[in-house]
Scaffold this active site. Structure first.
Site, short mmCIF file in Angstrom:
data_model
loop_
_atom_site.label_atom_id
_atom_site.label_comp_id
_atom_site.label_asym_id
_atom_site.label_seq_id
_atom_site.Cartn_x
_atom_site.Cartn_y
_atom_site.Cartn_z
N GLU B 46 15.25 -7.33 -0.22
CA GLU B 46 14.99 -5.95 -0.63
C GLU B 46 14.38 -5.19 0.54
O GLU B 46 13.33 -5.57 1.04
CB GLU B 46 14.00 -5.92 -1.81
CG GLU B 46 14.59 -6.48 -3.08
CD GLU B 46 13.57 -6.59 -4.20
OE1 GLU B 46 12.62 -5.77 -4.21
OE2 GLU B 46 13.72 -7.49 -5.02
N ASP B 57 2.72 1.88 -5.28
CA ASP B 57 2.36 0.81 -4.34
C ASP B 57 0.87 0.73 -4.06
O ASP B 57 0.17 1.74 -3.98
CB ASP B 57 3.11 1.00 -3.03
CG ASP B 57 4.57 0.62 -3.17
OD1 ASP B 57 4.83 -0.55 -3.49
OD2 ASP B 57 5.44 1.49 -3.01
#
Ligand SMILES: Cc1ncc(COP(=O)(O)O)c(C=O)c1O
Lengths: 393, 257
Positions: B46, B57
């Site tokens: 990824e 995040d």
């Protein structure tokens, strides 16, 4: 109403709920319940009672005679600066904290730029006995020190946001991350008409009390509830949304939003979103956004922490798009001068955010008979340091 | 068969997918890291598209995004860096990022670029399912791109079934209600959530992500799913590495051991 949110959470091409799955249950819960809660008799009674007895509403609509003389029009000031805590922000936090209670939440988080929304949130949390964490950019904590201490006195925890430009955008990122990490017991009180649907609509509804009052006050004072102009400054756009709300469908009323041009629209140090932005997605909604060609959000700049934001609420993006609201901007210098001018002419020191709205008076082609309402969104106590540093008074 | 479907056809458990940010630690590491990951034994890769405001995040990936952007990373550059991807890497490759850079690149152009370089799937955490269905699904499908949805411990059974019905590759099970970031272990909440999802007998395989940091958490995740995704822990390794190739080999080995 023609310009309010549609069933899918959009204002024309703008709005929606662009949120990670982690926040989906929270946003869905709000979306499903906010209207039925807000429209309930019980909510309405509690909200109105607090606005009246705690916030001090209705706030006056004051005919500013000396300012009127100077600009050759009839200028009225909607005195949101006289709200408890010193700005319009508290209208929204009162509404949202009642809602949070109804949803059974125990903790409150918020982001703040100028600290006004943080103070307004800390205030209602104290009032309701709820735990409160406010995220604030580190840069903003320095330029709005009194408000940091006010929040602390009120019992809130102020968390510095240290990423990015360390201003409002970054504080909002941090608040959203906090919510992702604490999804079940926490309500996020967003401070402007930004964020995923239903926030922009919810906040606009809570602020709509501003134009509701302007209508009857103007009728009382002038015989007509319709002014020729309504002016407000725009950071995310909540005080403007409130001042415009009940006039949106009255097309004969000119609505004027004033953004912060910082050092000048073309200077690279600005927060004039409609002049510099393109459609994009930030903080959960599709809206106009200052960004690079690669889609990275640009760090905005304004002397006023409350306008130092790279986007505007999706409702305003739509109102700009369809031309219902005229967007002007004012530089730091113009705003500071307008702030001093209002102080000298009317004995009112405005918040520097608010001063931007006054700076736009010069840009309007006002006629002698024009009735102009300026939303005086907040007072300047929190900005004394900035006024002193600017020095030219 | 589509590369992602092929992977899950061939391998039913302990699938390891590794995430890193394009342009980190150095601007031109992007393709090499993919090559070394495959060589080290990663089953899927990824690649993160850096964004200025990565809402979902935690600190580690925020920092790698920032470094990558400071290095000059852009989406244009990313597609250029991985132009030769398919002559060098055979495992499925997924791009993960926020929707705004994709919108600015142009969604049609973006899908075409993905197809041209051989990207197999997309994870766009802030693209809601309703928008996906109305604006993106057809375009993705036309270009052979799989959209991967996230589910979390808070996602209802009903919605998980909806996600399952809309998926045709795998489902990304976010391990905890949190932003990305490494954790040392999983608790009972995770165990019961993993079990709840398994008992739904979904059509799509599942990979667990967020909080996988080592052999232990990898093992715990794999016990209830088809495998796991590691991001922050790998980024930390990259950030402090003097020899990327051997450290990547070491890291993957330590997870799979
Ligand atoms: C007095 C005042 N006016 C205006 C604003 C800008 O916010 P909004 O555009 O949501 O009204 C702020 C924000 O902090 C403020 O404190």
């Amino acid at each position: 109403m023609k310009y309010t949110v549609d069933k899918t959470g959009y204002y024309g091409n703008f709005g929606g709920a662009y949120i990670p799955e982690m926040l989906y249950p929270n946003i869905e819960e709000l979306r499903e319940s906010y209207l039925s809660i807000i429209d309930s008799k019980e909510f309405e009674q509690q909200f109105n009672a607090l606005l009246k007895d705690y916030v001090g509403r209705p706030t006056p609509l004051f005919k500013a005679e000396r300012l009127s003389d100077k600009y050759g029009a009839h200028i009225y000031l909607k005195r949101e600066d006289l709200c408890h805590t010193g700005a319009h922000k508290v209208n929204n936090t009162i509404g949202q904290i009642i809602l949070a209670k109804k949803l059974g939440k125990q903790k409150i988080i918020a982001e703040t730029g100028a600290g006004q929304h943080g103070v307004a949130t800390a205030t209602v949390c104290a009032l309701m006995g709820m735990e409160c964490v406010v995220y604030m950019g580190k840069v903003d904590m320095e330029r709005q020190k009194p408000n940091v201490e006010r929040m602390r006195i009120l019992g809130a925890t102020v968390q510095p946001a240290t990423s990015g430009s360390q201003t409002l955008k970054d504080a909002t990122n941090e608040a959203m991350r906090h919510w992702i990490n604490n999804p079940t017991d926490t309500h996020y009180i967003i401070g402007s008409v930004v964020g995923p649907h239903p926030y922009p609509d919810m906040v606009a509804r809570f602020q709509a009390v501003i134009s509701e009052e302007i209508k009857f006050q103007l009728l009382e004072q002038t015989g007509s509830e319709l002014p020729n102009y309504v002016l407000a400054c725009v950071g995310g756009g909540s005080n403007a949304a409130g001042a415009f709300y009940h006039y949106l469908d009255k097309e004969e009323v000119h609505l004027v939003a004033v953004e912060a041009a910082g050092l000048g629209v073309a200077s690279g140090e600005s927060a004039a979103t409609t002049a510099l932005g393109k459609p994009g997605v930030l903080h959960g909604s599709k809206t106009l956004l200052m960004q690079t060609q690669d889609g990275q959000v640009v760090e905005p700049y304004s002397i006023s922490a409350g306008l130092d934001y790279p986007g505007i609420g999706p409702m305003h993006a739509h109102l700009f798009d369809v031309g219902r609201v005229k967007f002007l901007n004012a530089t730091d210098e113009e705003a500071m001068k307008a702030g001093i001018e209002l102080s000298r002419l009317e004995g009112i020191i405005p918040a520097i955010e608010t001063a931007h709205a006054f700076a736009a008076l010069k840009q309007l082609n006002l006629g002698q008979n024009d009735v102009v309402v300026i939303n005086l969104s907040g007072r300047g106590d929190k900005d004394l340091d900035t006024y002193i540093r600017w020095g030219k008074y | 068969m589509h590369r992602i479907n092929q992977l899950f056809e061939n391998k039913k458990d302990r699938i390891l997918s590794v995430y890193y940010s394009a342009g980190f630690p150095a601007l031109n590491n992007t393709l090499d890291i993919a090559i070394w990951l495959e060589k080290a034994g990663a089953d899927m890769i990824e690649i993160g598209i850096p964004f200025s405001d990565p809402l979902a995040d935690g600190p580690t990936i925020q920092e790698s995004n920032k470094v990558a952007l400071d290095n000059g990373m852009t989406l244009d550059l990313l597609f250029n860096q991985i132009k030769e991807l398919r002559s060098k890497v055979t495992v499925p490759v997924i791009l993960m990022g926020y929707i705004n850079p994709v919108i600015q690149y142009g969604i049609g152009r973006f899908c075409q670029s993905c197809e041209d370089v051989g990207v197999d799937g997309l994870i766009l955490p802030d693209l809601p399912m309703s928008e996906y269905i109305s604006e993106y699904q057809d375009k993705f499908t036309d270009h052979g791109i799989k959209n991967i949805f996230l589910i979390t411990p808070q996602t209802s059974d009903e919605r998980i079934r909806e996600v399952d019905a809309r998926s045709n590759s795998f489902i990304y099970m976010v391990s905890t209600s949190s932003t990305t970031g490494a954790k040392d272990s999983f608790g009972e909440v995770q165990a019961s959530y993993f079990e709840r999802v398994r008992s739904l007998n979904l059509n799509n395989p599942t990979l667990v992500g967020f909080g996988i940091s080592n052999k232990v958490t990898f093992g715990q995740a794999c016990a209830h799913s088809n495998g796991a995704i590691i991001g922050s822990a790998f980024i930390k390794v990259l950030g402090s590495s003097d020899n990327l190739e051997s450290d990547i080999l070491q890291f993957v080995k330590s997870i799979k051991a």
